[in-house]
Design an enzyme around this catalytic site. Structure first.
Site, PDB file in Angstrom:
ATOM      1  N   VAL A 150       0.980  -1.026  -0.172  1.00 49.08           N
ATOM      2  CA  VAL A 150      -0.059   0.144   0.046  1.00 49.08           C
ATOM      3  C   VAL A 150       1.180   1.116  -0.105  1.00 49.08           C
ATOM      4  O   VAL A 150       1.980   1.426   0.826  1.00 49.08           O
ATOM      5  CB  VAL A 150      -0.946   0.103   1.213  1.00 49.08           C
ATOM      6  CG1 VAL A 150      -1.814   1.242   1.308  1.00 49.08           C
ATOM      7  CG2 VAL A 150      -2.069  -1.261   1.179  1.00 49.08           C
TER       8      VAL A 150
ATOM      9  N   GLU B  24       5.766 -15.280   2.460  1.00 42.73           N
ATOM     10  CA  GLU B  24       6.848 -14.920   3.431  1.00 42.73           C
ATOM     11  C   GLU B  24       6.928 -13.356   3.781  1.00 42.73           C
ATOM     12  O   GLU B  24       6.636 -12.512   3.062  1.00 42.73           O
ATOM     13  CB  GLU B  24       8.056 -15.044   2.678  1.00 42.73           C
ATOM     14  CG  GLU B  24       8.820 -16.662   2.498  1.00 42.73           C
ATOM     15  CD  GLU B  24       8.309 -17.197   1.328  1.00 42.73           C
ATOM     16  OE1 GLU B  24       7.734 -16.307   0.541  1.00 42.73           O
ATOM     17  OE2 GLU B  24       8.149 -18.320   1.095  1.00 42.73           O
TER      18      GLU B  24
ATOM     19  N   ASN C 238       9.046  -7.225  10.322  1.00 44.97           N
ATOM     20  CA  ASN C 238       7.814  -6.431   9.734  1.00 44.97           C
ATOM     21  C   ASN C 238       6.518  -6.540  10.631  1.00 44.97           C
ATOM     22  O   ASN C 238       5.665  -7.559  10.456  1.00 44.97           O
ATOM     23  CB  ASN C 238       7.606  -6.922   8.247  1.00 44.97           C
ATOM     24  CG  ASN C 238       6.884  -5.810   7.678  1.00 44.97           C
ATOM     25  OD1 ASN C 238       5.998  -4.939   8.216  1.00 44.97           O
ATOM     26  ND2 ASN C 238       6.413  -5.606   6.293  1.00 44.97           N
TER      27      ASN C 238
ATOM     28  N   TYR D 249      -1.580 -10.071   8.629  1.00 44.75           N
ATOM     29  CA  TYR D 249      -1.625 -11.592   8.073  1.00 44.75           C
ATOM     30  C   TYR D 249      -2.136 -12.488   9.144  1.00 44.75           C
ATOM     31  O   TYR D 249      -3.084 -13.082   9.108  1.00 44.75           O
ATOM     32  CB  TYR D 249      -0.432 -11.987   7.733  1.00 44.75           C
ATOM     33  CG  TYR D 249       0.294 -11.363   6.443  1.00 44.75           C
ATOM     34  CD1 TYR D 249      -0.502 -10.783   5.503  1.00 44.75           C
ATOM     35  CD2 TYR D 249       1.515 -11.057   6.496  1.00 44.75           C
ATOM     36  CE1 TYR D 249       0.097 -10.094   4.428  1.00 44.75           C
ATOM     37  CE2 TYR D 249       2.115 -10.354   5.477  1.00 44.75           C
ATOM     38  CZ  TYR D 249       1.364  -9.786   4.436  1.00 44.75           C
ATOM     39  OH  TYR D 249       1.905  -9.258   3.514  1.00 44.75           O
TER      40      TYR D 249
HETATM   41  C1  LIG Z   1       1.933  -3.786   5.358  1.00 42.02           C
HETATM   42  C2  LIG Z   1       0.626  -3.344   4.765  1.00 42.02           C
HETATM   43  C3  LIG Z   1       0.671  -3.998   3.401  1.00 42.02           C
HETATM   44  C4  LIG Z   1      -0.566  -3.229   5.496  1.00 42.02           C
HETATM   45  O1  LIG Z   1      -1.468  -2.249   4.985  1.00 42.02           O
HETATM   46  P1  LIG Z   1      -2.196  -1.014   5.397  1.00 42.02           P
HETATM   47  O2  LIG Z   1      -3.222  -0.630   4.699  1.00 42.02           O
HETATM   48  O3  LIG Z   1      -1.163  -0.046   5.907  1.00 42.02           O
HETATM   49  O4  LIG Z   1      -2.970  -1.871   6.886  1.00 42.02           O
HETATM   50  P2  LIG Z   1      -4.422  -1.854   7.350  1.00 42.02           P
HETATM   51  O5  LIG Z   1      -4.668  -0.141   7.597  1.00 42.02           O
HETATM   52  O6  LIG Z   1      -5.321  -2.268   6.413  1.00 42.02           O
HETATM   53  O7  LIG Z   1      -4.157  -2.432   8.688  1.00 42.02           O
HETATM   54  C5  LIG Z   1      -4.713  -3.830   8.667  1.00 42.02           C
HETATM   55  C6  LIG Z   1      -4.081  -4.054   9.943  1.00 42.02           C
HETATM   56  O8  LIG Z   1      -2.519  -4.429   9.717  1.00 42.02           O
HETATM   57  C7  LIG Z   1      -1.677  -4.214  11.019  1.00 42.02           C
HETATM   58  N1  LIG Z   1      -1.041  -2.888  11.021  1.00 42.02           N
HETATM   59  C8  LIG Z   1      -1.007  -1.986   9.921  1.00 42.02           C
HETATM   60  N2  LIG Z   1      -0.108  -0.830  10.079  1.00 42.02           N
HETATM   61  C9  LIG Z   1       0.403  -1.122  11.400  1.00 42.02           C
HETATM   62  C10 LIG Z   1       1.429  -0.453  12.209  1.00 42.02           C
HETATM   63  N3  LIG Z   1       1.994   0.679  11.632  1.00 42.02           N
HETATM   64  N4  LIG Z   1       1.607  -1.257  13.262  1.00 42.02           N
HETATM   65  C11 LIG Z   1       1.180  -2.382  13.622  1.00 42.02           C
HETATM   66  N5  LIG Z   1       0.331  -2.762  12.855  1.00 42.02           N
HETATM   67  C12 LIG Z   1      -0.154  -2.484  11.954  1.00 42.02           C
HETATM   68  C13 LIG Z   1      -2.823  -3.914  12.143  1.00 42.02           C
HETATM   69  O9  LIG Z   1      -3.119  -5.467  12.653  1.00 42.02           O
HETATM   70  C14 LIG Z   1      -3.780  -3.539  11.213  1.00 42.02           C
HETATM   71  O10 LIG Z   1      -5.223  -3.859  11.812  1.00 42.02           O
HETATM   72  P3  LIG Z   1      -6.255  -2.797  12.940  1.00 42.02           P
HETATM   73  O11 LIG Z   1      -6.085  -1.695  12.162  1.00 42.02           O
HETATM   74  O12 LIG Z   1      -7.174  -3.532  13.365  1.00 42.02           O
HETATM   75  O13 LIG Z   1      -5.043  -2.940  13.939  1.00 42.02           O
HETATM   76  C15 LIG Z   1       1.367  -1.676   4.311  1.00 42.02           C
HETATM   77  O14 LIG Z   1       1.273  -0.806   5.624  1.00 42.02           O
HETATM   78  C16 LIG Z   1       2.589  -1.620   3.359  1.00 42.02           C
HETATM   79  O15 LIG Z   1       2.157  -1.648   2.282  1.00 42.02           O
HETATM   80  N6  LIG Z   1       3.603  -1.520   3.878  1.00 42.02           N
HETATM   81  C17 LIG Z   1       4.902  -1.326   3.343  1.00 42.02           C
HETATM   82  C18 LIG Z   1       5.253  -2.549   2.614  1.00 42.02           C
HETATM   83  C19 LIG Z   1       4.966  -4.133   3.303  1.00 42.02           C
HETATM   84  O16 LIG Z   1       5.635  -4.131   4.499  1.00 42.02           O
HETATM   85  N7  LIG Z   1       4.330  -5.087   2.598  1.00 42.02           N
HETATM   86  C20 LIG Z   1       4.306  -6.340   3.308  1.00 42.02           C
HETATM   87  C21 LIG Z   1       5.326  -7.099   2.928  1.00 42.02           C
HETATM   88  S1  LIG Z   1       5.227  -8.714   3.653  1.00 42.02           S
END
Ligand SMILES: CC(C)(COP(=O)(O)OP(=O)(O)OC[C@H]1O[C@@H](n2cnc3c(N)ncnc32)[C@H](O)[C@@H]1OP(=O)(O)O)[C@@H](O)C(=O)NCCC(=O)NCCS
Length: 148
Positions: A69, A101, A106, A113
């Site tokens: 995202v 993975e 992270n 997940y």
């Molecule tokens: C990881 C990623 C895909 C999550 O997507 P997102 O849209 O930011 O997350 P969401 O807002 O949908 O949150 C979903 C859940 O993720 C977790 N989460 C998201 N951001 C978080 C943070 N900063 N710290 C802890 N947990 C977090 C929480 O469990 C959250 O659920 P909650 O809101 O009920 O607590 C996104 O932050 C991202 O792309 N990060 C950088 C790239 C990456 O790490 N990709 C995954 C590689 S395996």
């Protein structure tokens, strides 16, 4: 809107990937994924991509290779929404399990997940490059046949 990824998207996607990872995928990695027939999709709004995923099917398993995202849209529920769609589509396509993975460091992605029902299935030692050498990956799996 969630739609299939295409070649015209790749420069934008590679740009987002560079913003999100210390060791990003190259444009060629995404292009190879399209050529290989992987399941690649993007979330777009007003013509701007803000999230994307790449999944590879292997017999009855599907592997989530990339899910990202854009920084300005993180923490707003888009990652959870995208993952729900990917799980639902994979279940409809009768895959037995979804694998991924994730870096040991992270915590945000691991929390996402886990909340989607993924469980830890193992560790891949030294799987990722890291600034201080290598980093382990957690291998996670979701049972698509039995989980709700
Ligand atoms: C990881 C990623 C895909 C999550 O997507 P997102 O849209 O930011 O997350 P969401 O807002 O949908 O949150 C979903 C859940 O993720 C977790 N989460 C998201 N951001 C978080 C943070 N900063 N710290 C802890 N947990 C977090 C929480 O469990 C959250 O659920 P909650 O809101 O009920 O607590 C996104 O932050 C991202 O792309 N990060 C950088 C790239 C990456 O790490 N990709 C995954 C590689 S395996």
């Amino acid at each position: 809107m969630l739609r299939p990824m295409n070649d015209a998207d790749l420069a934008d996607i590679a740009g987002i990937d560079r913003c999100c990872y210390a060791f990003p995928w190259t444009l060629g990695n995404f292009s190879d994924s399209l050529l290989a027939g992987h399941r690649c999709c993007v979330y777009e709004e007003n013509g701007r991509i803000f999230a994307y995923s790449v999944m590879m099917a292997v017999v009855d398993e599907v592997h989530l290779l990339n899910m990202t995202v854009a920084p300005e849209r993180q923490g707003l529920g888009y990652g959870a929404a995208l993952l729900r769609r990917l799980v639902a589509c994979s279940r409809q396509s009768h895959f037995a399990s979804m694998w991924l993975e994730v870096r040991e460091s992270n915590a945000a992605a691991q929390a996402l997940y886990r909340s989607a029902g993924f469980v830890r299935a193992g560790v891949r030692k030294n799987y990722y490059p890291a600034s201080n050498g290598r980093e382990d990956a957690l291998l996670m799996v979701l049972d698509l046949q039995h989980a709700a």
